[in-house]
Design an enzyme around this catalytic site. Structure first.
Site, PDB file in Angstrom:
ATOM      1  CG  HIS A 114      41.542  39.036  40.255  1.00 40.22           C
ATOM      2  ND1 HIS A 114      40.666  38.634  39.275  1.00 40.22           N
ATOM      3  CD2 HIS A 114      40.981  38.669  41.431  1.00 40.22           C
ATOM      4  CE1 HIS A 114      39.617  38.048  39.818  1.00 40.22           C
ATOM      5  NE2 HIS A 114      39.776  38.051  41.138  1.00 40.22           N
TER       6      HIS A 114
ATOM      7  CE  LYS B 206      32.938  30.378  43.181  1.00 42.71           C
ATOM      8  NZ  LYS B 206      33.843  31.217  43.967  1.00 42.71           N
TER       9      LYS B 206
ATOM     10  NE  ARG C 238      34.803  42.557  45.171  1.00 39.51           N
ATOM     11  CZ  ARG C 238      34.430  41.424  44.655  1.00 39.51           C
ATOM     12  NH1 ARG C 238      34.549  41.226  43.385  1.00 39.51           N
ATOM     13  NH2 ARG C 238      33.917  40.474  45.391  1.00 39.51           N
TER      14      ARG C 238
ATOM     15  CB  SER D 167      35.236  36.717  38.343  1.00 46.76           C
ATOM     16  OG  SER D 167      36.582  36.988  38.623  1.00 46.76           O
TER      17      SER D 167
END
Ligand code: PNS
Length: 183
Positions: free
Chosen positions: A29, A53, A102, A140
């Site tokens: 990030h 979430k 990514r 993460s």
């Protein structure tokens, strides 16, 4: 564009919103933010408060970590938001939402999200930046998994985050139950 309008525009500068969960923030990030600052005058890191979430870190904890990490970078603003991203963006002068990509596996989810946001607000574009090759395997989710199982995540997240992860995963079972977090 009228002259005074031009002046106004110059004063505001180019702003990008970088939304995400940042649970926790990683060097992947941070690399995106640093590269975005080469293009934009300001980057607003917008930490999503998503009730659906379950996050490891509370929004306050995430804000504190990200604010500390960028405390010496005045062109980075750290904030949080609830609800739709487009509603948050409308309160700023940003025209661009920034997301890191990514791998191609990220693409479908990102494409749907960008298309939905564009349909909700036709003035909002999503700009994708490829994650640096050093961090393309970092997420993460995997950071949390490795840290939970006692693996080292040094060099992939800032030292502050390493410390916070260690504190989290050292919590007594009773405290984990109290905050509704079980591993
Ligand atoms: O880091 P993440 O979890 O991939 O970030 C996802 C995030 C927070 C950017 C996305 O879930 C979001 O924008 N949430 C806010 C709710 C919203 O606007 N949803 C509509 C887009 S599908």
């Amino acid at each position: 564009m009228a002259k005074e309008k031009k002046g106004e525009y110059r004063d505001v500068g180019k702003i990008a919103i970088y939304p995400g969960s940042f649970d926790p923030i990683t060097y992947g990030h941070i690399d995106i933010v640093e590269r975005a600052l080469e293009i934009f005058d300001k980057v607003i890191i917008a930490i999503a408060e998503n009730a659906e979430k379950r996050s490891l870190f509370s929004v306050e904890e995430r804000l504190q970590m990200v604010k500390t990490i960028f405390k010496d970078t005045p062109n980075v603003i750290v904030d949080s938001f609830k609800g739709l991203l487009v509603n948050y963006v409308a309160k700023t002068n940003a025209k661009v939402s920034l997301r890191g990509l990514r791998a191609t596996s990220d693409f479908e989810y990102e494409f749907h999200m960008a298309s939905m946001n564009r349909s909700l607000n036709t003035h909002l574009d999503t700009l994708f930046m490829m994650t640096s090759k050093d961090y393309f395997f970092v997420s993460s989710r995997t950071i949390k998994e490795v840290a939970r199982l006692g693996g080292g995540v040094e060099g992939l997240v800032p030292d502050l985050v390493v410390r916070r992860l260690k504190e989290k995963f050292k919590l007594p079972v009773a405290k984990k139950k109290q905050i509704g977090w079980d591993d």
